[in-house]
Design an enzyme around this catalytic site. Structure first.
Site, PDB file in Angstrom:
ATOM      1  N   TYR A 117       0.878  -1.320   0.042  1.00 48.82           N
ATOM      2  CA  TYR A 117      -0.057  -0.080  -0.015  1.00 48.82           C
ATOM      3  C   TYR A 117       0.883   1.151   0.111  1.00 48.82           C
ATOM      4  CZ  TYR A 117      -3.780  -3.184   1.672  1.00 48.82           C
ATOM      5  OH  TYR A 117      -4.961  -4.126   1.617  1.00 48.82           O
ATOM      6  N   HIS A 172       0.273 -11.805   2.103  1.00 49.50           N
ATOM      7  CA  HIS A 172      -0.522 -11.147   1.304  1.00 49.50           C
ATOM      8  C   HIS A 172      -1.177 -12.142   0.123  1.00 49.50           C
ATOM      9  CE1 HIS A 172      -1.623  -6.781   0.165  1.00 49.50           C
ATOM     10  NE2 HIS A 172      -2.649  -7.531  -0.147  1.00 49.50           N
TER      11      HIS A 172
END
Length: 263
Positions: free
Chosen positions: A38, A96
């Site tokens: 991010y 992730h």
């Protein structure tokens, strides 16, 4: 793990991100979710630091990206994440995706090491199908605490939710508002009108009834407060059945490196 958290995907402006995190925490949120990819871990850390909330009261999660899943890279980049976040440890560290450099036998022992060293309290996975979760359970010494996956009324994750209940881990739902698509659904809109609530609140209340921890992204104070208000919205069994009966499948996140079953 608090049942409602703040998602920070695509909240890339550092000041806006820090302010939204601080605003959410001071509004009552106690769960903040971020990830290496991010690009906002430092801003998330700034937001936690500026809020008038003790660090130990905040459930903080981040995720190791697919290119960083070789053993040494997991260790190195997780340490870098903690430095950016300005914390000694996170409450939950996720793999992730089961993609890129992910190899259960190499990746997961690094997560065990980080837990043994006290750099994360819990180990999680994200975007895993049931077979990926079971393989992770076989390899890890730590329990799999959670699997973070896209979950909303148009992507209900029924199989995964049943698998989680059977195997003792949590489901954390990202994109719980289907990237805004819940605002365009007639069933959800009608239920929202009956409660003088928003479509977002209805979707979040439905997820809560399904035992899913939702992490909606919000940046403005109004959206942060609106999502938070979903905690007091009680849906009837009939309303839940109406949402369950929506005949629409609309997965919003399906990268080409995702599990084959998503195609």
């Amino acid at each position: 793990m608090p049942v409602l958290g703040l998602g920070t995907w695509e909240n890339e402006n550092p000041e806006q991100c820090a302010e939204s995190v601080a605003t959410a925490l001071e509004a009552g949120y106690r769960h903040v979710d971020t990830a290496q990819v991010y690009g906002n871990e430092a801003a998330v850390g700034d937001g936690i630091a500026r809020a008038d909330v003790d660090r130990e009261d905040v459930f903080l999660a981040t995720k190791v990206w697919t290119s960083n899943l070789a053993y040494d890279d997991v260790i190195e980049t997780a340490e870098e994440s903690l430095e950016r976040l300005g914390v000694d440890a996170v409450d939950l560290l996720y793999v992730h995706w089961p993609a890129g450099a992910y190899d259960p036998e190499e990746t997961l022992p690094a997560f065990d090491e980080l837990r043994d060293r006290g750099l994360t309290e819990r180990v999680g996975v994200s975007n895993f199908e049931p077979d990926h979760v079971e393989r992770a359970m076989d390899v890890l010494d730590a329990p799999v605490f959670a699997n973070q996956v896209e979950t909303h009324p148009f992507c209900t994750q029924t199989e995964l939710r049943e698998h989680a209940a059977d195997h003792g881990y949590e489901i954390v739902g990202y994109s719980p508002l289907a990237r805004g698509a819940v605002f365009d659904d007639d069933v959800i809109a009608a239920i929202a009108a009956d409660h003088d609530a928003s479509a977002a609140q209805v979707s979040l209340a439905w997820l809560r009834e399904k035992g899913v921890t939702a992490i909606p992204k919000a940046t403005s104070e109004d959206h942060i407060a609106d999502n938070w208000a979903s905690r007091t919205l009680e849906l009837s069994d009939e309303e839940i059945e109406r949402i369950d009966g929506i005949e629409r499948y609309d997965r919003r996140v399906h990268p080409d490196f995702g599990p084959d079953a998503w195609e």
